[in-house]
Design an enzyme around this catalytic site. Structure first.
Site, PDB file in Angstrom:
ATOM      1  N   CYS A   1       0.857  -1.279  -0.312  1.00  0.00           N
ATOM      2  CA  CYS A   1       0.331  -0.132  -0.509  1.00  0.00           C
ATOM      3  C   CYS A   1       0.574   1.338  -0.092  1.00  0.00           C
ATOM      4  O   CYS A   1       0.840   1.714  -0.771  1.00  0.00           O
ATOM      5  CB  CYS A   1      -0.983   0.700   1.122  1.00  0.00           C
ATOM      6  N   MET A   2       2.221   1.619   0.837  1.00  0.00           N
ATOM      7  CA  MET A   2       2.827   2.508   1.333  1.00  0.00           C
ATOM      8  C   MET A   2       3.520   2.657  -0.184  1.00  0.00           C
ATOM      9  O   MET A   2       4.488   3.466  -0.181  1.00  0.00           O
ATOM     10  CB  MET A   2       3.631   2.557   2.122  1.00  0.00           C
TER      11      MET A   2
END
Length: 420
Positions: A408-409
């Protein structure tokens, strides 16, 4: 320096989930996360407030570990600073963010004047960190500012903080040789695509070099919402897209049609998922660990129904058919593999649910068989290592409070293909 120059000249594109990661965009924790409070974190899509200093430290450690593996990591605050230093870039952002519907008619000119007075770095920090009525100088505000403060208090935002920029995967996603500019589901994230799009349009590293497959953040896409955590260009012309809490069938069909029209993909496999906070995107329950190995949360993935879009000679330019095989078998077949090695987030039902909540299935590959994972998911990380996967751990105590891990990051911008 020669290596960096070579990487900057490499054509942008993400051609697999596991090939060598060459270039990635991240966004460090900062002012936006200092705005999180127990009373607003739910609205801002975080489950708790962050210890921001520790989150910054842990994110820096993640970035450094990627760089140690040869990844060119670019940071969003820095890219945005360089973008708003360009007059056309600054004007485009302010034209699209400082609008009556967001700010209020009586404060548009005043807020615009204040933002125009900031240095590029301060403006970039402010666009991500937000502007509250407390931040806004009295000299710029006039009677309307007094009204807003009187009615809504000092924590009313003229521009909202954007703490979810931490999860750069969602805002835009690179699919083979181009990118989608995504329409995000929750109002707390609606401003993010403007900033990412401005970087692609005006930053000298990207301007004139980006193919846009779909999306325009300056218009309302209605029910057509797409988030990058649901999108995986897995190779051989195949794209996985989760039909999830945040990505809609309306967007998936439009993206598939756009990809087919531009011959950017041959098949879009739709993963029909339950709409749950703990499984908000496909990458929260299913990610690749190697060219033929996936990590998954079985309680969700074993119940995913797969459908496939393919190009068709009709008005829509595509056709949809249900795949009768289990989802994992559909993915293996699409890649030309007899089967995929499967690692399940392990333990009993309690441990599996805790691991899922702690983003245990949310891996990001540095290269085939080398992954970044949160340190806290020790049982699952051990299972991966037993399968021959090199697991590089990152600290997730603070970074995971918005329900996102390494996948996600990171917004991969350049990733190699894999020879299937």
């Amino acid at each position: 320096m020669a290596k960096q120059a070579s990487e900057s000249n490499r054509a942008f594109g993400v051609h697999s989930e596991v090939g060598q990661l060459r270039k990635v965009m991240v966004c460090s924790p900062g002012r936006a996360h200092q705005r999180l409070t127990p009373s607003n974190c739910d609205t801002l899509l975080f489950d708790d407030v962050l210890w921001v200093e520790n989150a910054k430290r842990d994110h820096f450690d993640f970035v450094q570990k990627m760089r140690d593996r040869g990844v060119d990591v670019v940071e969003m605050h820095n890219l945005l600073t360089e973008t708003v230093a360009i007059p056309e870039g600054r004007k485009w952002i302010l034209d699209n963010q400082v609008v009556p519907d967001q700010v209020g008619l009586g404060l548009v000119d005043e807020l615009r004047g204040y933002l125009e007075s900031l240095t590029p770095r301060d403006l970039a920090e402010t666009l991500i960190g937000g502007v509250s009525t407390h931040d806004f100088p009295d000299a710029h505000g006039g009677e309307m500012l007094k009204l807003v403060r009187e009615a809504a208090g000092m924590t009313e935002y003229l521009l909202p903080p954007l703490p979810n920029t931490l999860y750069t995967r969602d805002t835009t996603c690179w699919i083979y040789g181009g990118v989608t500019l995504n329409s995000l589901y929750w109002p707390a994230r609606h401003e993010e695509p403007i900033l990412a799009t401005a970087i692609y349009k005006f930053h000298p590293d990207f301007a004139g070099k980006v193919n846009v497959w779909w999306g325009d953040p300056t218009r309302d896409h209605g029910l057509a919402t797409l988030e990058g955590g649901d999108v995986m260009p897995i190779g051989k012309g195949n794209v996985l897209i989760g039909l999830s809490e945040r990505t809609s069938r309306q967007a998936i069909s439009q993206v598939a049609a756009a990809l087919f029209k531009k011959k950017a993909a041959e098949r879009v496999i739709v993963a029909a998922m339950p709409k749950l906070r703990a499984a908000m995107h496909l990458d929260t329950v299913f990610t690749f660990a190697d060219r033929d190995c996936v990590l998954l949360y079985p309680d969700i993935v074993n119940n995913i129904a797969a459908f496939s879009y393919r190009p068709a000679d009709n008005s829509a330019g595509l056709e949809l058919r249900k795949d009768e095989k289990p989802f994992v078998d559909v993915v293996a077949e699409a890649l030309g593999l007899k089967k995929l090695r499967v690692v399940e987030t392990g333990g009993n039902a309690y441990m599996r649910e805790r691991t899922q909540w702690d983003s245990g299935a949310n891996l990001v590959c540095a290269s085939p068989g080398v992954v970044f994972a949160y340190d806290r998911n020790t049982y699952t990380n051990t299972l991966l290592r037993k399968e021959g996967i090199e697991v590089i751990t990152i600290v997730g105590a603070e970074l995971g409070r918005g329900r996102g891990g390494g996948h996600c990051m990171t917004c991969p911008i350049t990733r190699d293909a894999v020879d299937y």
